[in-house]
Motif scaffolding. Structure first.
Motif, PDB file in Angstrom:
ATOM      1  N   MET A 154      -2.557  32.845  14.811  1.00 51.48           N
ATOM      2  CA  MET A 154      -2.728  31.876  13.726  1.00 51.48           C
ATOM      3  C   MET A 154      -1.897  32.274  12.510  1.00 51.48           C
ATOM      4  O   MET A 154      -1.246  31.424  11.887  1.00 51.48           O
ATOM      5  CB  MET A 154      -4.203  31.769  13.345  1.00 51.48           C
ATOM      6  CG  MET A 154      -5.070  31.044  14.357  1.00 51.48           C
ATOM      7  SD  MET A 154      -4.567  29.322  14.595  1.00 51.48           S
ATOM      8  CE  MET A 154      -4.938  28.657  12.969  1.00 51.48           C
ATOM      9  N   ASN A 155      -1.900  33.559  12.178  1.00 49.94           N
ATOM     10  CA  ASN A 155      -1.085  34.023  11.052  1.00 49.94           C
ATOM     11  C   ASN A 155       0.396  33.800  11.323  1.00 49.94           C
ATOM     12  O   ASN A 155       1.143  33.361  10.446  1.00 49.94           O
ATOM     13  CB  ASN A 155      -1.357  35.506  10.796  1.00 49.94           C
ATOM     14  CG  ASN A 155      -0.438  36.081   9.742  1.00 49.94           C
ATOM     15  OD1 ASN A 155      -0.529  35.778   8.560  1.00 49.94           O
ATOM     16  ND2 ASN A 155       0.485  36.937  10.177  1.00 49.94           N
ATOM     17  N   MET A 158       1.313  30.110  10.914  1.00 53.06           N
ATOM     18  CA  MET A 158       1.397  29.672   9.516  1.00 53.06           C
ATOM     19  C   MET A 158       2.676  30.163   8.857  1.00 53.06           C
ATOM     20  O   MET A 158       3.303  29.441   8.081  1.00 53.06           O
ATOM     21  CB  MET A 158       0.171  30.167   8.742  1.00 53.06           C
ATOM     22  CG  MET A 158      -1.118  29.440   9.088  1.00 53.06           C
ATOM     23  SD  MET A 158      -2.483  29.901   7.993  1.00 53.06           S
ATOM     24  CE  MET A 158      -2.679  31.629   8.410  1.00 53.06           C
ATOM     25  N   GLN A 159       3.090  31.396   9.177  1.00 52.18           N
ATOM     26  CA  GLN A 159       4.282  31.943   8.519  1.00 52.18           C
ATOM     27  C   GLN A 159       5.573  31.405   9.116  1.00 52.18           C
ATOM     28  O   GLN A 159       6.604  31.374   8.444  1.00 52.18           O
ATOM     29  CB  GLN A 159       4.258  33.468   8.601  1.00 52.18           C
ATOM     30  CG  GLN A 159       3.134  34.106   7.809  1.00 52.18           C
ATOM     31  CD  GLN A 159       3.443  35.539   7.407  1.00 52.18           C
ATOM     32  OE1 GLN A 159       4.557  35.859   7.015  1.00 52.18           O
ATOM     33  NE2 GLN A 159       2.448  36.406   7.507  1.00 52.18           N
ATOM     34  N   SER A 199      -0.861  35.763   2.694  1.00 52.69           N
ATOM     35  CA  SER A 199      -1.005  35.974   4.127  1.00 52.69           C
ATOM     36  C   SER A 199      -0.824  37.444   4.477  1.00 52.69           C
ATOM     37  O   SER A 199      -1.572  38.004   5.288  1.00 52.69           O
ATOM     38  CB  SER A 199       0.016  35.127   4.892  1.00 52.69           C
ATOM     39  OG  SER A 199      -0.042  35.385   6.274  1.00 52.69           O
TER      40      SER A 199
END
Length: 308
Positions: A154-155, A158-159, A199
């Motif tokens: 998920m991280n 997003m990035q 993040s």
């Protein structure tokens, strides 16, 4: 990015570590050897844990997942780097670049969360040894492992949206697709960089704080042990994990908490240490310091020699 920008940025040029041919050949040999050692060492850890039922413990399950993550991580960056050492044109297609960033971010993020879960496991083992089997049951271990993987991906997802932003140029002063190197290609406002910083905090600093908390609990429990043998056993139980935690979180914090302070060459060296050296050292640190792993390795070798 619009369609025209995507066509223009159909590939990126990686400047790599050196422009000297002799140096590149030497680096190719060095990193090829390190790559093979990393893949072989981590694969042996996974195989050993699968073959020996005595290693069916929560810590060994986490260790096997960590080895798998290290194999995926090093395969996302090093093969491309090795190819570029022997190539005159050090280019990488746009979608290969995006995939490399996505996988490397996902695996590194998963590793930070996984080290946090392993620290919790060690904390329970030292602080509550009589209740360890009840607390660290199979369902919890599976849930923690799955949570680490989901959070990591998920991280990364997003990035990776950074590639929807306008890019200024396609020449990258790096050997791989790394977040700070990509940020230098963009012409974005401060808000997106703040989002990346947040993040990074959630993925690096928050797990680091929790690991330090668990380590503090472990140290307090060790100090309460009056037996010297008990203290030594508790320390050995956690020593290898503390070494790995120091290397992984130390390099990440050094890189991402001072992104503008270090030079490009300095950041390349830190990234190299994290991307190549650390995954290679993980099997050595855990296997050499863990008596159960070494005993299992000798048992497997004994079985293989008997069959031969």
């Amino acid at each position: 990015m619009g369609r025209e920008d995507q066509t223009w940025m159909s590939e990126f040029i990686l400047l790599g570590l050196s422009s000297c041919w002799e140096t590149q050949v030497s680096l190719f040999v060095l990193f090829l050897a390190m790559y093979l050692m990393t893949v072989l060492g981590n694969f042996l850890i996974i195989l050993l844990i699968r073959l020996d039922s005595r290693l069916n413990t929560p810590m060994c399950v986490f260790l096997s997942i960590l080895s798998f993550v290290d194999i995926c991580y090093i395969n996302s960056t090093v093969p491309q780097m090795l190819i570029h050492f022997l190539s005159a044109q050090k280019s990488i297609p746009f979608y290969s670049w995006v995939l490399q960033l996505f996988i490397s971010l996902a695996m590194s993020s998963t590793e930070f969360f996984l080290l946090e879960a392993m620290a919790y496991d060690r904390c329970v083992a030292v602080c509550r040894p009589l209740h360890y089997a009840v607390i660290m049951h199979g369902g919890l271990c599976l849930g923690l492992a799955a949570g680490c993987l989901v959070a990591g991906f998920m991280n990364s997802l997003m990035q990776t949206i950074i590639f929807q932003l306008p890019l200024c140029h396609k020449v990258v002063h790096h050997f791989a697709c790394e977040m700070l190197a990509v940020l230098r290609l963009t012409s974005v406002d401060i808000s997106f960089k703040v989002m990346v910083a947040i993040s990074g905090f959630l993925v690096i600093m928050l797990p680091c704080f929790l690991v330090l908390f668990f380590c503090g609990r472990i140290v307090a429990a060790i100090l309460c042990i009056h037996s010297a043998q008990g203290c030594h056993k508790a320390f050995v139980t956690c020593a290898s994990h503390l070494i790995v935690v120091s290397m992984c979180f130390g390099t990440a914090i050094f890189t991402y908490l001072r992104p503008m302070a270090g030079s490009s060459a300095e950041q390349k060296m830190v990234t190299l240490f994290y991307a190549v050296v650390t995954p290679m050292l993980h099997p050595l640190i855990y296997s050499l310091r863990d008596k159960e792993v070494m005993s299992a390795f000798r048992r497997v070798l004994g079985k293989l020699s008997d069959k031969g």
